[in-house]
Structures are given as structure tokens and as C-alpha cells.
Scaffold this motif. Structure first.
Motif, PDB file in Angstrom:
ATOM      1  N   UNK A  14       0.879  -1.297  -0.090  1.00 39.39           N
ATOM      2  CA  UNK A  14      -0.003  -0.076   0.021  1.00 39.39           C
ATOM      3  C   UNK A  14       0.960   1.484   0.142  1.00 39.39           C
ATOM      4  N   UNK A  15       0.712   2.116  -0.781  1.00 40.05           N
ATOM      5  CA  UNK A  15       1.502   3.478  -0.859  1.00 40.05           C
ATOM      6  C   UNK A  15       0.692   4.245   0.168  1.00 40.05           C
ATOM      7  N   UNK A  58      -4.972   9.652  -3.727  1.00 37.15           N
ATOM      8  CA  UNK A  58      -5.335   8.764  -2.945  1.00 37.15           C
ATOM      9  C   UNK A  58      -6.851   7.969  -3.326  1.00 37.15           C
ATOM     10  N   UNK A  59      -6.684   6.697  -2.844  1.00 40.53           N
ATOM     11  CA  UNK A  59      -8.073   5.893  -2.975  1.00 40.53           C
ATOM     12  C   UNK A  59      -8.874   6.180  -1.636  1.00 40.53           C
ATOM     13  N   UNK A  60      -8.011   5.877  -0.447  1.00 39.11           N
ATOM     14  CA  UNK A  60      -8.555   6.149   0.871  1.00 39.11           C
ATOM     15  C   UNK A  60      -7.918   7.531   1.661  1.00 39.11           C
ATOM     16  N   UNK A  61      -8.724   8.050   2.007  1.00 36.88           N
ATOM     17  CA  UNK A  61      -8.193   9.403   2.813  1.00 36.88           C
ATOM     18  C   UNK A  61      -8.838   9.272   4.422  1.00 36.88           C
ATOM     19  N   UNK A  62      -7.774   9.293   5.279  1.00 36.96           N
ATOM     20  CA  UNK A  62      -8.136   9.028   6.788  1.00 36.96           C
ATOM     21  C   UNK A  62      -7.780  10.520   7.405  1.00 36.96           C
ATOM     22  N   UNK A  63      -8.824  11.012   7.624  1.00 40.19           N
ATOM     23  CA  UNK A  63      -8.808  12.389   8.427  1.00 40.19           C
ATOM     24  C   UNK A  63      -8.775  12.089  10.145  1.00 40.19           C
ATOM     25  N   UNK A  98      -1.948   5.145  20.188  1.00 40.34           N
ATOM     26  CA  UNK A  98      -1.120   4.394  19.154  1.00 40.34           C
ATOM     27  C   UNK A  98      -1.764   3.036  19.188  1.00 40.34           C
ATOM     28  N   UNK A  99      -2.201   2.201  20.284  1.00 33.73           N
ATOM     29  CA  UNK A  99      -2.659   1.012  20.068  1.00 33.73           C
ATOM     30  C   UNK A  99      -4.139   1.077  19.518  1.00 33.73           C
ATOM     31  N   UNK A 100      -4.876   2.175  19.786  1.00 30.63           N
ATOM     32  CA  UNK A 100      -6.189   2.225  18.690  1.00 30.63           C
ATOM     33  C   UNK A 100      -5.970   2.429  17.275  1.00 30.63           C
ATOM     34  N   UNK A 101      -4.950   3.185  17.071  1.00 31.01           N
ATOM     35  CA  UNK A 101      -4.564   3.707  15.607  1.00 31.01           C
ATOM     36  C   UNK A 101      -4.187   1.917  15.021  1.00 31.01           C
ATOM     37  N   UNK A 102      -3.233   1.351  15.630  1.00 29.71           N
ATOM     38  CA  UNK A 102      -2.930   0.195  15.193  1.00 29.71           C
ATOM     39  C   UNK A 102      -4.043  -0.750  14.994  1.00 29.71           C
ATOM     40  N   UNK A 103      -4.931  -1.056  15.664  1.00 27.76           N
ATOM     41  CA  UNK A 103      -6.330  -1.796  15.383  1.00 27.76           C
ATOM     42  C   UNK A 103      -6.941  -1.373  13.956  1.00 27.76           C
ATOM     43  N   UNK A 104      -7.092   0.063  14.018  1.00 26.11           N
ATOM     44  CA  UNK A 104      -7.743   0.664  13.082  1.00 26.11           C
ATOM     45  C   UNK A 104      -6.957   0.351  11.646  1.00 26.11           C
ATOM     46  N   UNK A 105      -5.674   0.323  11.550  1.00 24.35           N
ATOM     47  CA  UNK A 105      -4.872   0.277  10.516  1.00 24.35           C
ATOM     48  C   UNK A 105      -4.989  -1.241  10.132  1.00 24.35           C
ATOM     49  N   UNK A 106      -5.045  -2.149  11.085  1.00 25.35           N
ATOM     50  CA  UNK A 106      -4.883  -3.612  10.750  1.00 25.35           C
ATOM     51  C   UNK A 106      -6.361  -3.964  10.087  1.00 25.35           C
ATOM     52  N   UNK A 107      -7.525  -3.257  10.498  1.00 23.12           N
ATOM     53  CA  UNK A 107      -8.791  -3.338   9.718  1.00 23.12           C
ATOM     54  C   UNK A 107      -8.779  -3.075   8.302  1.00 23.12           C
ATOM     55  N   UNK A 109      -6.133  -2.497   6.263  1.00 22.21           N
ATOM     56  CA  UNK A 109      -5.288  -3.408   5.605  1.00 22.21           C
ATOM     57  C   UNK A 109      -6.075  -4.587   5.089  1.00 22.21           C
ATOM     58  N   UNK A 110      -6.925  -5.213   5.872  1.00 21.34           N
ATOM     59  CA  UNK A 110      -7.614  -6.387   5.496  1.00 21.34           C
ATOM     60  C   UNK A 110      -8.675  -5.898   4.513  1.00 21.34           C
ATOM     61  N   UNK A 111      -9.394  -4.600   4.883  1.00 22.71           N
ATOM     62  CA  UNK A 111     -10.259  -4.206   3.827  1.00 22.71           C
ATOM     63  C   UNK A 111      -9.638  -4.107   2.409  1.00 22.71           C
ATOM     64  N   UNK A 112      -8.558  -3.384   2.318  1.00 25.69           N
ATOM     65  CA  UNK A 112      -7.977  -3.100   1.069  1.00 25.69           C
ATOM     66  C   UNK A 112      -7.395  -4.323   0.502  1.00 25.69           C
ATOM     67  N   UNK A 113      -6.742  -4.955   1.210  1.00 22.08           N
ATOM     68  CA  UNK A 113      -6.099  -6.265   0.446  1.00 22.08           C
ATOM     69  C   UNK A 113      -6.753  -7.513   0.473  1.00 22.08           C
ATOM     70  N   UNK A 114      -7.915  -7.681   1.522  1.00 16.08           N
ATOM     71  CA  UNK A 114      -8.533  -8.901   1.447  1.00 16.08           C
ATOM     72  C   UNK A 114      -7.758  -9.963   2.316  1.00 16.08           C
TER      73      UNK A 114
END
Length: 117
Positions: A14-15, A58-63, A98-107, A109-114
């Protein structure tokens, strides 16, 4: 921190672009320390201004609370993550963010890559 996790966990698939509507002059030292605790070095990162071009590319923009300062374009996927601002907080407070951001990023990544990690 989100860009650090996305670069690390996305393993190049992911870029990643990271910018802010009103960026600071340096990355929050408490965020650098908190990320180092989980093996991710963001000390080399430099705050950048969010540009229209970056959003358009960008395809996904996180604000994270930029409100009307963030450009909006039809067809883009926007995620607004309401998180505590780590600015001015010590590493103890930043760890929970940090821990909340990590959970959201993991989710994400799963959504983007499957793929599950």
C-alpha cells in the motif's frame, strides 16, 4: 503513527502518504517513543502540508479532525477517525492512542487487501 503502522504492516503493498492541514514543525517525540516501543521507527518522518494533489491521488483518505480544512473529492473513500490528539501528551497517554490506531490500521489493511494478518 498511522502512516508508520501502514508502512510497516502493509509491507509495501500500500502506498502511504501522510500530511496534515496544519502540520507541526516535527513529529511528536512521545509518538516517536511510543512507536519505537512496538518496533517501528518514525523518527525520520517530517510533517508535511496536506495538498489537494495528494488527496486526488489517494484511494482512501483518513482524516483525524481536520474538518473543513481537508479537501473533499467525489469518488474517494473518507474515514474520519475521532481520536485523542497526542500533541502535548506524554508517552503514557500516547500509548492508548497508538494502540487504537494500530487496530484501525489492521482492519483497513484487511479491507484493502482482503488478507488477514
Amino acid at each position: 503513527m498511522a502512516a508508520g503502522f501502514l508502512e510497516h504492516l502493509g509491507q509495501g503493498a500500500i502506498e502511504v502518504r501522510s500530511a496534515g492541514s496544519i502540520p507541526g514543525d516535527r513529529v511528536n517525540p512521545a509518538a516517536v517513543e511510543a512507536m519505537k516501543e512496538v518496533g517501528i521507527d518514525i523518527s525520520h518522518a517530517t510533517p508535511k502540508v496536506l495538498t489537494t494533489e495528494a488527496v486526488q491521488a489517494s484511494d482512501v483518505v483518513i482524516t483525524m479532525g481536520c474538518g473543513d480544512a481537508c479537501p473533499i473529492f467525489p469518488g474517494k473513500r473518507y474515514l474520519d477517525w475521532a481520536l485523542d490528539d497526542p500533541a502535548g501528551q506524554g508517552v503514557d497517554a500516547v500509548r492508548a492512542i497508538r494502540d487504537e490506531i494500530e487496530k484501525r490500521i489492521r482492519t483497513l489493511i484487511t479491507e484493502i487487501t482482503g488478507e488477514q494478518d
